[in-house]
Write a protein that holds these residues in place. Structure first.
Motif, short mmCIF file in Angstrom:
data_model
loop_
_atom_site.label_atom_id
_atom_site.label_comp_id
_atom_site.label_asym_id
_atom_site.label_seq_id
_atom_site.Cartn_x
_atom_site.Cartn_y
_atom_site.Cartn_z
N THR A 5 0.83 -1.21 0.00
CA THR A 5 0.00 0.00 0.00
C THR A 5 0.86 1.26 0.00
O THR A 5 0.59 2.22 -0.74
N VAL A 6 1.91 1.25 0.81
CA VAL A 6 2.80 2.41 0.87
C VAL A 6 3.50 2.62 -0.46
O VAL A 6 3.59 3.75 -0.98
N CYS A 7 4.00 1.55 -1.06
CA CYS A 7 4.69 1.68 -2.36
C CYS A 7 3.74 2.18 -3.44
O CYS A 7 4.12 3.01 -4.28
N THR A 8 2.51 1.72 -3.43
CA THR A 8 1.54 2.18 -4.42
C THR A 8 1.22 3.66 -4.21
O THR A 8 1.13 4.43 -5.18
N ALA A 9 1.08 4.07 -2.96
CA ALA A 9 0.79 5.48 -2.68
C ALA A 9 1.95 6.38 -3.11
O ALA A 9 1.73 7.46 -3.69
N VAL A 10 3.16 5.95 -2.86
CA VAL A 10 4.33 6.72 -3.28
C VAL A 10 4.39 6.83 -4.80
O VAL A 10 4.67 7.90 -5.36
N SER A 11 4.08 5.75 -5.48
CA SER A 11 4.10 5.77 -6.94
C SER A 11 3.04 6.70 -7.50
O SER A 11 3.30 7.46 -8.45
N VAL A 12 1.84 6.67 -6.93
CA VAL A 12 0.76 7.55 -7.41
C VAL A 12 1.14 9.01 -7.17
O VAL A 12 0.93 9.87 -8.05
N ALA A 13 1.72 9.32 -6.02
CA ALA A 13 2.12 10.70 -5.72
C ALA A 13 3.21 11.16 -6.69
O ALA A 13 3.16 12.29 -7.21
N ASP A 14 4.17 10.29 -6.96
CA ASP A 14 5.23 10.65 -7.90
C ASP A 14 4.70 10.82 -9.31
O ASP A 14 5.17 11.69 -10.06
N LEU A 15 3.74 10.00 -9.71
CA LEU A 15 3.15 10.18 -11.04
C LEU A 15 2.38 11.50 -11.12
O LEU A 15 2.38 12.16 -12.17
N GLY A 16 1.79 11.94 -10.02
CA GLY A 16 1.15 13.26 -9.98
C GLY A 16 2.17 14.37 -10.17
O GLY A 16 1.92 15.34 -10.90
N VAL A 17 3.32 14.24 -9.54
CA VAL A 17 4.39 15.23 -9.71
C VAL A 17 4.86 15.22 -11.16
O VAL A 17 5.13 16.28 -11.76
N ALA A 18 4.94 14.04 -11.79
CA ALA A 18 5.36 13.95 -13.18
C ALA A 18 4.36 14.65 -14.10
O ALA A 18 4.75 15.32 -15.07
N VAL A 19 3.06 14.51 -13.82
CA VAL A 19 2.04 15.18 -14.63
C VAL A 19 2.16 16.69 -14.51
O VAL A 19 2.09 17.41 -15.51
N VAL A 20 2.38 17.19 -13.31
CA VAL A 20 2.53 18.63 -13.11
C VAL A 20 3.79 19.13 -13.83
O VAL A 20 3.78 20.20 -14.46
N THR A 21 4.85 18.37 -13.78
CA THR A 21 6.09 18.75 -14.46
C THR A 21 5.89 18.76 -15.97
O THR A 21 6.39 19.65 -16.67
N ALA A 22 5.15 17.79 -16.49
CA ALA A 22 4.87 17.77 -17.93
C ALA A 22 3.98 18.94 -18.33
O ALA A 22 4.12 19.50 -19.43
N TYR A 23 3.05 19.35 -17.47
CA TYR A 23 2.18 20.50 -17.73
C TYR A 23 3.00 21.79 -17.86
O TYR A 23 2.64 22.69 -18.60
N ARG A 24 4.15 21.83 -17.17
CA ARG A 24 5.04 23.00 -17.24
C ARG A 24 6.00 22.93 -18.42
O ARG A 24 6.97 23.67 -18.47
N LYS A 25 5.77 22.01 -19.32
CA LYS A 25 6.56 21.85 -20.55
C LYS A 25 7.99 21.38 -20.28
O LYS A 25 8.91 21.69 -21.03
N ARG A 26 8.17 20.63 -19.23
CA ARG A 26 9.49 20.03 -18.94
C ARG A 26 9.35 18.52 -19.09
O ARG A 26 9.31 17.77 -18.14
#
Length: 142
Positions: A5-26
């Motif tokens: 559960t912890v590993c899945t939560a960390v992965s989902v949070a990191d994927l959210g950070v990746a989406v925000v980073t992609a939204y900023r054109k990086r």
């Protein structure tokens, strides 16, 4: 179960950070963050997390790590002693090799019995040596 559960939560949070980073054109940074985000999920799916969780709480596993540590220290210690000067066995081998490699101390047998000049007539030898050199230089016109 908790580790998954912890590993899945960390992965989902990191994927959210990746989406925000992609939204900023990086996009390159976003792809790198997404790659890091997928590692915990992959570890859970392969069973590595379960193995680690069982190992962390096992006293036998910790004793095994201790034995491996002692073995590494022994290997490193013996290598250090070997590099600094070796043990007694190696010293004996090196001494024997040195004795075999040493040339004879004197060339008397090769010259014959009377071929060696007396040690007191050193000054005469020096003048003979210079006369030979002078003859060679005169021959070449120097």
């Amino acid at each position: 179960m908790i580790a998954q559960t912890v590993c899945t939560a960390v992965s989902v949070a990191d994927l959210g950070v990746a989406v925000v980073t992609a939204y900023r054109k990086r996009f390159l940074a976003a792809a790198r963050i997404a790659a890091y985000a997928l590692v915990p999920v992959g570890l859970v799916m392969t069973g590595v997390i379960g193995w680690v969780a069982h190992s962390v709480f096992s006293p036998v596993a910790w004793a095994g790590f201790g034995v491996l540590g002692v073995a590494c220290l022994l290997f490193l210690g013996t290598r250090a002693v070997e590099r600094r000067g070796g043990g007694q066995e190696e010293r004996r081998v090196r001494r024997g090799a040195r004795r075999e490699a040493v040339a004879p101390t004197s060339a008397d047998p090769a010259l014959g019995k009377g071929a060696r000049p007396a040690s007191g007539s050193r000054k005469g030898n020096a003048s003979e040596d210079y006369s030979d050199i002078e003859a060679i230089l005169k021959k070449h016109g120097l």
